[in-house]
Design a protein around this motif. Structure first.
Motif, short mmCIF file in Angstrom:
data_model
loop_
_atom_site.label_atom_id
_atom_site.label_comp_id
_atom_site.label_asym_id
_atom_site.label_seq_id
_atom_site.Cartn_x
_atom_site.Cartn_y
_atom_site.Cartn_z
N ASP A 79 0.82 -1.22 0.00
CA ASP A 79 0.00 0.00 0.00
C ASP A 79 0.85 1.26 0.00
N ILE A 80 2.03 1.18 0.60
CA ILE A 80 2.92 2.34 0.71
C ILE A 80 4.32 1.91 0.32
N VAL A 81 4.95 2.68 -0.55
CA VAL A 81 6.39 2.55 -0.78
C VAL A 81 7.04 3.80 -0.21
N LEU A 82 7.97 3.60 0.71
CA LEU A 82 8.70 4.72 1.32
C LEU A 82 10.17 4.57 0.96
N ALA A 83 10.65 5.47 0.11
CA ALA A 83 12.05 5.46 -0.34
C ALA A 83 12.81 6.52 0.44
N GLY A 84 13.93 6.11 1.07
CA GLY A 84 14.70 7.03 1.89
C GLY A 84 16.14 7.16 1.47
N TYR A 85 17.05 6.62 2.28
CA TYR A 85 18.49 6.78 2.04
C TYR A 85 19.00 5.70 1.10
N PHE A 86 19.83 6.12 0.13
CA PHE A 86 20.42 5.17 -0.82
C PHE A 86 21.93 5.32 -0.85
N ALA A 87 22.59 4.17 -1.05
CA ALA A 87 24.05 4.13 -1.03
C ALA A 87 24.66 4.14 -2.41
N ASP A 88 23.88 3.79 -3.44
CA ASP A 88 24.42 3.85 -4.80
C ASP A 88 23.29 4.01 -5.80
N VAL A 89 23.66 4.38 -6.99
CA VAL A 89 22.68 4.68 -8.05
C VAL A 89 21.91 3.43 -8.45
N GLY A 90 22.57 2.29 -8.46
CA GLY A 90 21.91 1.05 -8.86
C GLY A 90 20.71 0.74 -7.98
N PRO A 119 -1.64 2.17 -4.45
CA PRO A 119 -0.53 2.45 -3.54
C PRO A 119 -0.18 3.92 -3.48
N ILE A 120 0.45 4.30 -2.39
CA ILE A 120 0.97 5.65 -2.19
C ILE A 120 2.49 5.58 -2.21
N ILE A 121 3.12 6.36 -3.07
CA ILE A 121 4.57 6.36 -3.20
C ILE A 121 5.11 7.62 -2.52
N VAL A 122 5.93 7.42 -1.49
CA VAL A 122 6.50 8.53 -0.72
C VAL A 122 8.01 8.50 -0.89
N VAL A 123 8.57 9.63 -1.29
CA VAL A 123 10.02 9.74 -1.46
C VAL A 123 10.55 10.78 -0.48
N ASP A 124 11.38 10.31 0.44
CA ASP A 124 12.11 11.20 1.34
C ASP A 124 13.50 11.35 0.73
N PRO A 125 13.76 12.44 0.02
CA PRO A 125 14.99 12.54 -0.79
C PRO A 125 16.21 12.86 0.07
N ILE A 126 16.67 11.88 0.81
CA ILE A 126 17.76 12.08 1.77
C ILE A 126 19.06 12.26 1.00
N MET A 127 19.53 13.49 0.97
CA MET A 127 20.74 13.76 0.19
C MET A 127 21.64 14.82 0.81
N GLY A 128 21.14 15.61 1.74
CA GLY A 128 21.99 16.65 2.32
C GLY A 128 21.23 17.51 3.29
#
Length: 288
Positions: A79-90, A119-128
Protein backbone atom coordinates in the motif's frame (compact mmCIF):
# COMPACT_ATOMS: atom_id res chain seq x y z
CA UNK A 1 -10.50 -11.13 4.79
CA UNK A 2 -9.42 -8.13 6.87
CA UNK A 3 -5.96 -6.78 6.02
CA UNK A 4 -3.74 -4.16 7.54
CA UNK A 5 -1.90 -1.66 5.36
CA UNK A 6 1.48 -2.90 4.13
CA UNK A 7 4.49 -0.63 3.63
CA UNK A 8 7.70 -1.34 1.74
CA UNK A 9 10.58 0.72 3.16
CA UNK A 10 13.80 1.08 1.19
CA UNK A 11 16.30 2.90 3.37
CA UNK A 12 19.13 2.50 5.84
CA UNK A 13 19.28 -0.05 8.64
CA UNK A 14 21.34 1.28 11.56
CA UNK A 15 21.67 -1.19 14.42
CA UNK A 16 22.41 1.09 17.37
CA UNK A 17 20.87 4.40 16.29
CA UNK A 18 17.18 5.25 15.99
CA UNK A 19 17.36 6.65 12.45
CA UNK A 20 16.53 5.73 8.88
CA UNK A 21 14.43 2.70 8.09
CA UNK A 22 14.40 1.61 11.71
CA UNK A 23 12.57 4.76 12.79
CA UNK A 24 10.26 4.63 9.77
CA UNK A 25 9.37 1.04 10.58
CA UNK A 26 8.60 1.66 14.25
CA UNK A 27 6.52 4.78 13.64
CA UNK A 28 4.48 3.06 10.94
CA UNK A 29 4.03 0.00 13.15
CA UNK A 30 2.62 2.25 15.88
CA UNK A 31 -0.30 2.93 13.54
CA UNK A 32 -0.78 -0.80 12.84
CA UNK A 33 0.87 -0.62 9.45
CA UNK A 34 2.82 -3.77 8.58
CA UNK A 35 6.30 -3.12 7.21
CA UNK A 36 8.97 -4.70 5.04
CA UNK A 37 12.37 -3.05 5.43
CA UNK A 38 14.83 -3.53 2.58
CA UNK A 39 18.15 -2.07 3.79
CA UNK A 40 20.33 0.01 1.51
CA UNK A 41 23.15 0.11 4.08
CA UNK A 42 23.92 -1.91 7.19
CA UNK A 43 25.53 0.41 9.73
CA UNK A 44 26.37 -0.13 13.37
CA UNK A 45 25.63 3.46 14.37
CA UNK A 46 24.81 6.83 12.89
CA UNK A 47 27.89 8.40 11.24
CA UNK A 48 27.37 11.46 13.42
CA UNK A 49 28.65 9.41 16.36
CA UNK A 50 31.83 8.45 14.51
CA UNK A 51 32.87 5.62 12.21
CA UNK A 52 29.57 3.77 11.73
CA UNK A 53 30.81 0.25 11.00
CA UNK A 54 29.25 -1.89 8.31
CA UNK A 55 28.67 -0.51 4.84
CA UNK A 56 26.44 -0.41 1.78
CA UNK A 57 24.34 -3.38 0.73
CA UNK A 58 25.68 -4.67 -2.57
CA UNK A 59 23.30 -4.22 -5.46
CA UNK A 60 22.98 -7.94 -6.23
CA UNK A 61 21.97 -8.61 -2.61
CA UNK A 62 19.58 -5.65 -2.65
CA UNK A 63 17.98 -7.03 -5.81
CA UNK A 64 17.81 -10.52 -4.30
CA UNK A 65 15.94 -9.28 -1.24
CA UNK A 66 13.44 -7.50 -3.48
CA UNK A 67 13.07 -10.66 -5.56
CA UNK A 68 12.18 -12.65 -2.44
CA UNK A 69 9.45 -10.15 -1.57
CA UNK A 70 8.16 -10.21 -5.14
CA UNK A 71 8.16 -14.02 -5.26
CA UNK A 72 5.99 -14.05 -2.14
CA UNK A 73 3.46 -11.89 -4.02
CA UNK A 74 3.71 -9.07 -1.49
CA UNK A 75 4.28 -6.34 -4.06
CA UNK A 76 0.70 -6.95 -5.17
CA UNK A 77 -0.61 -5.86 -1.77
CA UNK A 78 1.92 -3.14 -0.96
CA UNK A 79 0.00 0.00 0.00
CA UNK A 80 2.92 2.34 0.71
CA UNK A 81 6.39 2.55 -0.78
CA UNK A 82 8.70 4.72 1.32
CA UNK A 83 12.05 5.46 -0.34
CA UNK A 84 14.70 7.03 1.89
CA UNK A 85 18.49 6.78 2.04
CA UNK A 86 20.42 5.17 -0.82
CA UNK A 87 24.05 4.13 -1.03
CA UNK A 88 24.42 3.85 -4.80
CA UNK A 89 22.68 4.68 -8.05
CA UNK A 90 21.91 1.05 -8.86
CA UNK A 91 19.69 0.77 -5.78
CA UNK A 92 17.73 3.79 -6.96
CA UNK A 93 17.05 2.30 -10.39
CA UNK A 94 15.99 -0.97 -8.73
CA UNK A 95 13.63 0.99 -6.48
CA UNK A 96 12.15 2.80 -9.46
CA UNK A 97 11.45 -0.57 -11.08
CA UNK A 98 9.82 -1.86 -7.89
CA UNK A 99 7.59 1.21 -7.71
CA UNK A 100 6.40 0.48 -11.25
CA UNK A 101 5.64 -3.14 -10.30
CA UNK A 102 3.73 -2.06 -7.19
CA UNK A 103 1.64 0.40 -9.20
CA UNK A 104 0.67 -2.38 -11.62
CA UNK A 105 -0.03 -4.89 -8.85
CA UNK A 106 -3.26 -6.90 -8.68
CA UNK A 107 -4.03 -5.57 -5.15
CA UNK A 108 -4.68 -9.16 -4.08
CA UNK A 109 -2.40 -11.99 -2.94
CA UNK A 110 -3.44 -15.45 -1.73
CA UNK A 111 -6.92 -14.24 -0.84
CA UNK A 112 -5.67 -11.13 0.97
CA UNK A 113 -6.70 -7.78 -0.48
CA UNK A 114 -4.56 -4.67 -0.29
CA UNK A 115 -5.85 -2.18 2.26
CA UNK A 116 -5.81 0.72 -0.20
CA UNK A 117 -7.29 0.77 -3.71
CA UNK A 118 -4.01 2.17 -5.06
CA UNK A 119 -0.53 2.45 -3.54
CA UNK A 120 0.97 5.65 -2.19
CA UNK A 121 4.57 6.36 -3.20
CA UNK A 122 6.50 8.53 -0.72
CA UNK A 123 10.02 9.74 -1.46
CA UNK A 124 12.11 11.20 1.34
CA UNK A 125 14.99 12.54 -0.79
CA UNK A 126 17.76 12.08 1.77
CA UNK A 127 20.74 13.76 0.19
CA UNK A 128 21.99 16.65 2.32
CA UNK A 129 21.33 19.39 4.82
CA UNK A 130 22.41 22.89 5.73
CA UNK A 131 25.11 23.98 6.36
CA UNK A 132 27.01 20.90 5.22
CA UNK A 133 25.45 20.49 1.77
CA UNK A 134 25.21 17.16 -0.03
CA UNK A 135 26.29 14.08 1.91
CA UNK A 136 25.60 11.71 -0.97
CA UNK A 137 27.30 11.78 -4.35
CA UNK A 138 25.92 14.12 -7.02
CA UNK A 139 25.04 11.01 -9.06
CA UNK A 140 22.85 9.65 -6.25
CA UNK A 141 21.18 13.04 -5.80
CA UNK A 142 20.49 13.27 -9.53
CA UNK A 143 19.08 9.73 -9.67
CA UNK A 144 16.74 10.41 -6.75
CA UNK A 145 15.44 13.45 -8.60
CA UNK A 146 15.14 11.81 -12.01
CA UNK A 147 14.00 8.30 -11.06
CA UNK A 148 12.13 8.57 -7.76
CA UNK A 149 10.67 12.04 -7.38
CA UNK A 150 9.10 11.72 -10.83
CA UNK A 151 7.26 8.62 -9.53
CA UNK A 152 6.24 10.04 -6.14
CA UNK A 153 2.81 10.89 -4.79
CA UNK A 154 4.42 12.76 -1.89
CA UNK A 155 7.95 14.15 -1.47
CA UNK A 156 9.36 15.06 1.95
CA UNK A 157 12.60 17.10 1.60
CA UNK A 158 14.20 19.33 4.13
CA UNK A 159 14.73 22.95 3.10
CA UNK A 160 18.22 22.34 1.71
CA UNK A 161 16.98 19.39 -0.34
CA UNK A 162 14.07 21.41 -1.72
CA UNK A 163 16.50 24.06 -2.96
CA UNK A 164 18.90 21.50 -4.42
CA UNK A 165 16.18 19.55 -6.22
CA UNK A 166 14.44 22.59 -7.69
CA UNK A 167 17.53 24.73 -8.26
CA UNK A 168 15.64 27.72 -6.89
CA UNK A 169 16.80 30.31 -4.36
CA UNK A 170 14.71 30.01 -1.19
CA UNK A 171 14.80 33.48 0.27
CA UNK A 172 11.40 33.71 1.94
CA UNK A 173 8.25 31.71 2.57
CA UNK A 174 6.69 32.66 -0.77
CA UNK A 175 9.72 31.38 -2.69
CA UNK A 176 9.58 28.13 -0.71
CA UNK A 177 5.94 27.63 -1.63
CA UNK A 178 6.69 28.35 -5.30
CA UNK A 179 9.60 25.90 -5.28
CA UNK A 180 7.46 23.20 -3.71
CA UNK A 181 4.70 23.75 -6.27
CA UNK A 182 7.27 23.50 -9.05
CA UNK A 183 7.68 19.83 -8.10
CA UNK A 184 4.10 19.27 -9.31
CA UNK A 185 3.11 16.90 -6.51
CA UNK A 186 2.38 17.27 -2.79
CA UNK A 187 5.46 18.25 -0.79
CA UNK A 188 6.19 18.24 2.94
CA UNK A 189 9.18 20.49 3.69
CA UNK A 190 10.94 20.39 7.05
CA UNK A 191 13.63 22.50 8.74
CA UNK A 192 12.30 25.94 7.78
CA UNK A 193 13.70 28.79 9.93
CA UNK A 194 10.82 31.07 10.87
CA UNK A 195 11.10 34.07 13.21
CA UNK A 196 13.40 32.23 15.61
CA UNK A 197 11.28 29.10 15.45
CA UNK A 198 11.37 26.08 13.16
CA UNK A 199 8.66 25.23 10.68
CA UNK A 200 7.24 22.44 8.54
CA UNK A 201 5.43 23.34 5.33
CA UNK A 202 2.88 21.31 3.37
CA UNK A 203 2.18 22.39 -0.21
CA UNK A 204 0.09 20.97 -3.03
CA UNK A 205 -1.53 22.53 -6.10
CA UNK A 206 -4.44 23.93 -4.10
CA UNK A 207 -3.25 24.69 -0.58
CA UNK A 208 -0.24 25.51 1.55
CA UNK A 209 -0.04 25.16 5.34
CA UNK A 210 2.73 25.98 7.79
CA UNK A 211 3.24 24.72 11.33
CA UNK A 212 5.90 26.31 13.51
CA UNK A 213 7.23 25.34 16.92
CA UNK A 214 9.90 26.50 19.32
CA UNK A 215 13.44 25.41 18.59
CA UNK A 216 14.42 22.71 21.04
CA UNK A 217 18.01 22.08 22.10
CA UNK A 218 19.86 19.78 19.74
CA UNK A 219 17.46 17.05 18.71
CA UNK A 220 18.53 13.44 18.25
CA UNK A 221 19.03 12.24 14.71
CA UNK A 222 16.08 10.71 12.90
CA UNK A 223 13.46 13.43 13.31
CA UNK A 224 12.96 13.72 9.54
CA UNK A 225 12.38 9.97 9.25
CA UNK A 226 9.91 10.10 12.15
CA UNK A 227 8.05 13.08 10.67
CA UNK A 228 7.60 11.46 7.25
CA UNK A 229 6.30 8.22 8.77
CA UNK A 230 4.00 10.07 11.17
CA UNK A 231 2.55 12.09 8.28
CA UNK A 232 1.86 8.84 6.39
CA UNK A 233 0.15 7.44 9.50
CA UNK A 234 -2.19 10.40 9.70
CA UNK A 235 -3.05 10.32 5.99
CA UNK A 236 -3.95 6.64 6.24
CA UNK A 237 -6.04 7.42 9.32
CA UNK A 238 -8.13 9.70 7.11
CA UNK A 239 -6.82 13.11 8.13
CA UNK A 240 -6.86 15.93 5.63
CA UNK A 241 -3.49 17.47 4.78
CA UNK A 242 -3.75 20.27 7.35
CA UNK A 243 -4.62 17.95 10.22
CA UNK A 244 -1.99 15.42 9.16
CA UNK A 245 0.59 18.21 9.21
CA UNK A 246 -0.45 19.44 12.66
CA UNK A 247 -0.54 15.97 14.15
CA UNK A 248 2.67 14.62 12.61
CA UNK A 249 4.71 17.66 13.66
CA UNK A 250 3.23 17.48 17.16
CA UNK A 251 4.18 13.79 17.36
CA UNK A 252 7.75 14.47 16.26
CA UNK A 253 8.17 17.40 18.63
CA UNK A 254 6.82 15.22 21.43
CA UNK A 255 9.43 12.53 20.72
CA UNK A 256 12.16 15.16 20.98
CA UNK A 257 10.64 16.49 24.21
CA UNK A 258 10.72 13.00 25.70
CA UNK A 259 14.33 12.56 24.55
CA UNK A 260 15.33 15.73 26.40
CA UNK A 261 13.27 14.83 29.47
CA UNK A 262 14.98 11.44 29.68
CA UNK A 263 18.43 12.62 28.48
CA UNK A 264 18.12 10.05 25.69
CA UNK A 265 20.79 10.28 22.98
CA UNK A 266 18.44 8.65 20.46
CA UNK A 267 14.77 9.19 19.67
CA UNK A 268 12.80 7.10 22.23
CA UNK A 269 10.42 5.75 19.60
CA UNK A 270 9.62 2.60 21.58
CA UNK A 271 9.63 3.93 25.15
CA UNK A 272 7.63 7.01 24.17
CA UNK A 273 5.33 5.26 21.69
CA UNK A 274 2.32 6.79 23.46
CA UNK A 275 3.15 10.25 22.07
CA UNK A 276 2.74 8.88 18.54
CA UNK A 277 -0.98 8.57 19.24
CA UNK A 278 -1.37 11.25 21.94
CA UNK A 279 1.15 14.07 21.37
CA UNK A 280 2.27 16.21 24.29
CA UNK A 281 1.62 19.45 22.39
CA UNK A 282 -1.11 20.89 20.21
CA UNK A 283 0.00 22.80 17.11
CA UNK A 284 -2.10 24.85 14.72
CA UNK A 285 -1.28 25.31 11.05
CA UNK A 286 -1.61 28.66 9.31
CA UNK A 287 -2.52 29.07 5.67
CA UNK A 288 0.24 30.56 3.54
Amino acid sequence: MFSMPMALILSSHVAASMVGGGVSQRVLNSARIDTMLVPTVLFGRHPGWGEPGGGPVEQDQFESVLSGIADQGLLDITDIVLAGYFADVGQIFDTASVIDVVRKGRRMNKGVKAALPAPIIVVDPIMGDSPGGLYVSPAIAAAIKDQLITRADLVTPNLFELGHITGRPLTDLASMVRAARAMERPVLVSSLPRHGQIGVLYVDSEQAWLVTHDRLPKAPNGTGDALTAAFINRLLAGDDARTALEQSVAMTVSLVMRAHEWSAPELPVVAAADVLTSPLVTLEAEAV
